[in-house]
Scaffold this motif. Structure first.
Motif, PDB file in Angstrom:
ATOM      1  N   ILE A 131     102.547  59.219  55.909  1.00  0.00           N
ATOM      2  CA  ILE A 131     101.394  58.923  55.016  1.00  0.00           C
ATOM      3  C   ILE A 131     101.967  58.712  53.534  1.00  0.00           C
ATOM      4  N   MET A 132     103.133  59.561  53.274  1.00  0.00           N
ATOM      5  CA  MET A 132     103.614  59.409  51.963  1.00  0.00           C
ATOM      6  C   MET A 132     104.068  57.716  51.644  1.00  0.00           C
ATOM      7  N   SER A 133     104.861  57.338  52.788  1.00  0.00           N
ATOM      8  CA  SER A 133     105.198  55.969  52.633  1.00  0.00           C
ATOM      9  C   SER A 133     104.140  55.093  52.766  1.00  0.00           C
ATOM     10  N   LEU A 134     103.123  55.153  53.365  1.00  0.00           N
ATOM     11  CA  LEU A 134     101.957  54.331  53.329  1.00  0.00           C
ATOM     12  C   LEU A 134     101.354  54.301  51.903  1.00  0.00           C
ATOM     13  N   TYR A 152     116.570  47.474  52.331  1.00  0.00           N
ATOM     14  CA  TYR A 152     116.137  48.739  52.437  1.00  0.00           C
ATOM     15  C   TYR A 152     117.095  49.422  53.289  1.00  0.00           C
ATOM     16  N   THR A 153     117.841  48.991  54.172  1.00  0.00           N
ATOM     17  CA  THR A 153     118.616  50.049  54.815  1.00  0.00           C
ATOM     18  C   THR A 153     119.976  50.192  54.048  1.00  0.00           C
ATOM     19  N   GLU A 154     120.345  48.938  53.543  1.00  0.00           N
ATOM     20  CA  GLU A 154     121.552  49.268  52.479  1.00  0.00           C
ATOM     21  C   GLU A 154     121.191  50.395  51.749  1.00  0.00           C
ATOM     22  N   ILE A 155     120.363  50.339  50.983  1.00  0.00           N
ATOM     23  CA  ILE A 155     119.799  51.215  50.051  1.00  0.00           C
ATOM     24  C   ILE A 155     119.783  52.889  50.655  1.00  0.00           C
ATOM     25  N   LYS A 156     119.073  52.870  51.854  1.00  0.00           N
ATOM     26  CA  LYS A 156     118.802  53.832  52.555  1.00  0.00           C
ATOM     27  C   LYS A 156     120.121  54.713  52.771  1.00  0.00           C
ATOM     28  N   ASN A 160     124.736  56.098  49.048  1.00  0.00           N
ATOM     29  CA  ASN A 160     124.894  57.629  48.560  1.00  0.00           C
ATOM     30  C   ASN A 160     124.350  58.094  47.312  1.00  0.00           C
ATOM     31  N   ARG A 161     122.967  58.011  47.412  1.00  0.00           N
ATOM     32  CA  ARG A 161     122.345  58.512  46.212  1.00  0.00           C
ATOM     33  C   ARG A 161     120.776  59.479  46.800  1.00  0.00           C
ATOM     34  N   GLU A 162     120.302  60.070  45.787  1.00  0.00           N
ATOM     35  CA  GLU A 162     119.374  61.146  46.101  1.00  0.00           C
ATOM     36  C   GLU A 162     118.142  60.169  46.228  1.00  0.00           C
ATOM     37  N   TRP A 163     117.165  60.981  47.068  1.00  0.00           N
ATOM     38  CA  TRP A 163     116.031  60.370  47.720  1.00  0.00           C
ATOM     39  C   TRP A 163     115.240  59.348  46.524  1.00  0.00           C
ATOM     40  N   PHE A 164     115.208  59.948  45.326  1.00  0.00           N
ATOM     41  CA  PHE A 164     114.440  59.337  44.156  1.00  0.00           C
ATOM     42  C   PHE A 164     114.858  58.058  43.850  1.00  0.00           C
ATOM     43  N   ALA A 165     116.133  57.960  43.415  1.00  0.00           N
ATOM     44  CA  ALA A 165     116.960  56.844  43.309  1.00  0.00           C
ATOM     45  C   ALA A 165     116.673  55.792  44.094  1.00  0.00           C
ATOM     46  N   LEU A 225     109.382  48.431  57.603  1.00  0.00           N
ATOM     47  CA  LEU A 225     109.519  48.747  56.452  1.00  0.00           C
ATOM     48  C   LEU A 225     109.152  50.006  55.826  1.00  0.00           C
ATOM     49  N   PRO A 226     107.883  50.362  56.183  1.00  0.00           N
ATOM     50  CA  PRO A 226     107.426  51.833  55.698  1.00  0.00           C
ATOM     51  C   PRO A 226     107.953  52.873  56.430  1.00  0.00           C
ATOM     52  N   MET A 227     108.643  52.487  57.696  1.00  0.00           N
ATOM     53  CA  MET A 227     109.454  53.563  58.301  1.00  0.00           C
ATOM     54  C   MET A 227     110.867  53.764  57.855  1.00  0.00           C
ATOM     55  N   ILE A 228     111.350  52.918  56.985  1.00  0.00           N
ATOM     56  CA  ILE A 228     112.456  53.142  56.229  1.00  0.00           C
ATOM     57  C   ILE A 228     112.213  54.162  55.189  1.00  0.00           C
ATOM     58  N   LEU A 229     111.064  53.742  54.508  1.00  0.00           N
ATOM     59  CA  LEU A 229     110.930  54.635  53.445  1.00  0.00           C
ATOM     60  C   LEU A 229     110.474  55.991  53.893  1.00  0.00           C
ATOM     61  N   ALA A 230     109.798  56.128  54.829  1.00  0.00           N
ATOM     62  CA  ALA A 230     109.678  57.608  55.541  1.00  0.00           C
ATOM     63  C   ALA A 230     111.051  58.359  55.927  1.00  0.00           C
ATOM     64  N   ASP A 231     111.955  57.519  56.493  1.00  0.00           N
ATOM     65  CA  ASP A 231     113.249  58.146  56.608  1.00  0.00           C
ATOM     66  C   ASP A 231     114.064  58.732  55.343  1.00  0.00           C
TER      67      ASP A 231
END
Lengths: 187, 187, 187, 187
Positions: D145-148, D65-69, D72-77, D121-127
DNA sequence: GATGAATGAGAGTTCATTCAT
DNA sequence: TATGAATGAACTCTCATTCAT
């Protein structure tokens, strides 16, 4: 002695004293000087212990019966020898006599406990009598019923012995049944 | 029929089928068409029911045995009559035979259940044989042991009858034991 | 309240707190202020209690879902109402949310516990979405997967609510999912 | 592979099949081809094994997750990649999905098992979502909430995949959630 | 380090008995 | 007298953990 037999012996003692249903696994384990859990390392259930007890005793008797049946003696000596063997076993271990007497019928309700082999014992007696007839030493009679008489006698005597524990009684009983059969079955 | 006997009859059926320990008070009550609580209006405990069953059966047998014993017949006819009576009872109610056979020994562990009276049965047989000896119709023998033989036979036959339920078998069995005794006890 | 439901309520509390496997029958009985034996007058086993809990909850949800589905509203109002209902139930009884979340999968291993009916819930959601598509209010999409998204969201929120117990969070969550669906599913 | 991991792999298999409480140490040991005692050379308790399983899985996910976060990509990717990663893992080892789903909540009751890291994990999504907002690519919304929602979706899909095991279903599910997020979160 | 027999606390369940109705 | 729901002690059996080998 293996631990399995250590448990078997303990179970015989407890079941003889208290009956199968009152013989709790706790009591059996305590008598065997093991933990309850240990019982279940060697047996799948309490019933399985009783089954094993019957199996061992049955094997003992069948092998002896068969040996005697195949020996080179006349019918009467064979029957006498079988009775003598039974009575000796009773003296050696009165507990087992009690268990066989007390639990056999209730055990027969359980599918776990196979008593088929026990049914073979009267059949061996019947075979011996049959031989006696064929060889002309015994009068015509229904050997199956006659073997039931002998078997019933053994059990009756067991029952009495459990109460009075007199070895002398066993000897007298042996003499009486032998006299009765000798005279009663003569040609 | 009194409610007490209604329960007794139901208990006989259930105990014969399942054994005393598996015969729950619920099952007995259901079979008797009464509530569990009702059992305890007539009996002080489950064991007490078994005790009552034994009492009734025992009384029935003792009174009949005594009647026969005191009748004016020769020893052999008396013994034959007693056996015939037993076999008739078995046919009338096979359940009770099974219970007596299966529960007697375990019952004897309980102080509640008085089986003293059951012990009288072989004694009556012994009395009859004793008379036969005194009157010179039977050879010398240990009458107590001889009565055990007869009793053991009755139980063996019970056991077999529980399985095969053949009335014909009972008749043959009666004939065989009579022949054996007649010949084997003759002077 | 019937005794059966008294036990059910107690079991919900204990199972929610300790998990099904750590919720002993003793604890459940104590919580319900009855004796252990009483549990077994109403349920055939501990699993049966869990089954009953699921049944009751499921029935409640299905009947409500169905009612909403058949009501005369547009798709979006229906979905919103279902979510609102769920969140209200969570607030009323947070225990039950935890149990459903925690035990559903392990429960599914048992043949006793019928979770078939639980599987119907996403199907009702799917039906509502399907209608929305037919009526041209929603863009083309896989309604089964979309209902899984909504259902997964409900469970995620449940999980979070179990921890933070904030009603405000529930309201915000409701708003967010509604916004997402409205915008994301528009034609 | 180290013996510790050999045990871990075996435990995953057994726990997935039977659930944590039904997964006895005996079964785990047998599956791992070691003796029960050996388990305790590497783990302090049965719970400790579950803890280790969660730790390993969590580490794997967090690092990815962290690696992906940080890529250098846009949020959606990024979100799409994370979901793709999850689904790949599921296909590689469906057992682990089941365990995480089934045991997470019950595990959370135990102080031994630290699930803190799972909460990251959800926190990374939130980030990632937060970044999207800051960069003006996503509309205003509650990222937690969106990450949930996304996380709940992952779990829903896991649950369905455990049952149907269809890879095609995973691909469709991925497409649907991506479409929903793209459209629903657009400015 | 590896083993697996032994352990015993604790689980689910049963059932004889009671007692308020 | 009849009922049957409620009781709880006691049962059989399980299984995580230990430890001598």
């Amino acid at each position: 002695m293996t631990k399995k037999d250590q448990i078997r012996i303990a179970a015989i003692k407890v079941i003889a004293k208290e009956g199968f249903f009152n013989a709790t696994t706790d009591k059996i384990a305590k008598e065997a000087n093991v933990a309850v859990g240990t019982l279940y390392n060697y047996f799948s259930s309490k019933e399985d212990i009783l089954d094993y007890i019957f199996q061992i005793e049955c094997k003992k008797r069948i092998s002896y019966y068969t040996e005697i049946k195949n020996s080179n003696r006349e019918w009467f000596a064979k029957i006498e020898e079988i009775l003598r063997f039974h009575f000796q076993e009773m003296i050696k271990d009165p507990h087992i006599a009690k268990i066989i007497l007390a639990e056999r019928i209730n055990a027969s309700r359980s599918k776990l406990i196979s008593l088929d082999s026990f049914a073979k014992l009267p059949m061996i007696l019947a075979d011996i009598l049959e031989e006696g007839i064929t060889e002309g030493q015994i009068r015509q009679c229904d050997v199956k019923i006659m073997s039931l008489i002998i078997f019933g006698f053994i059990e009756s005597v067991m029952g009495e012995f459990i109460i009075n524990r007199s070895e002398q009684f066993l000897h007298k009983a042996l003499k009486e049944i032998c006299d009765l059969l000798k005279k009663g079955l003569a040609k």
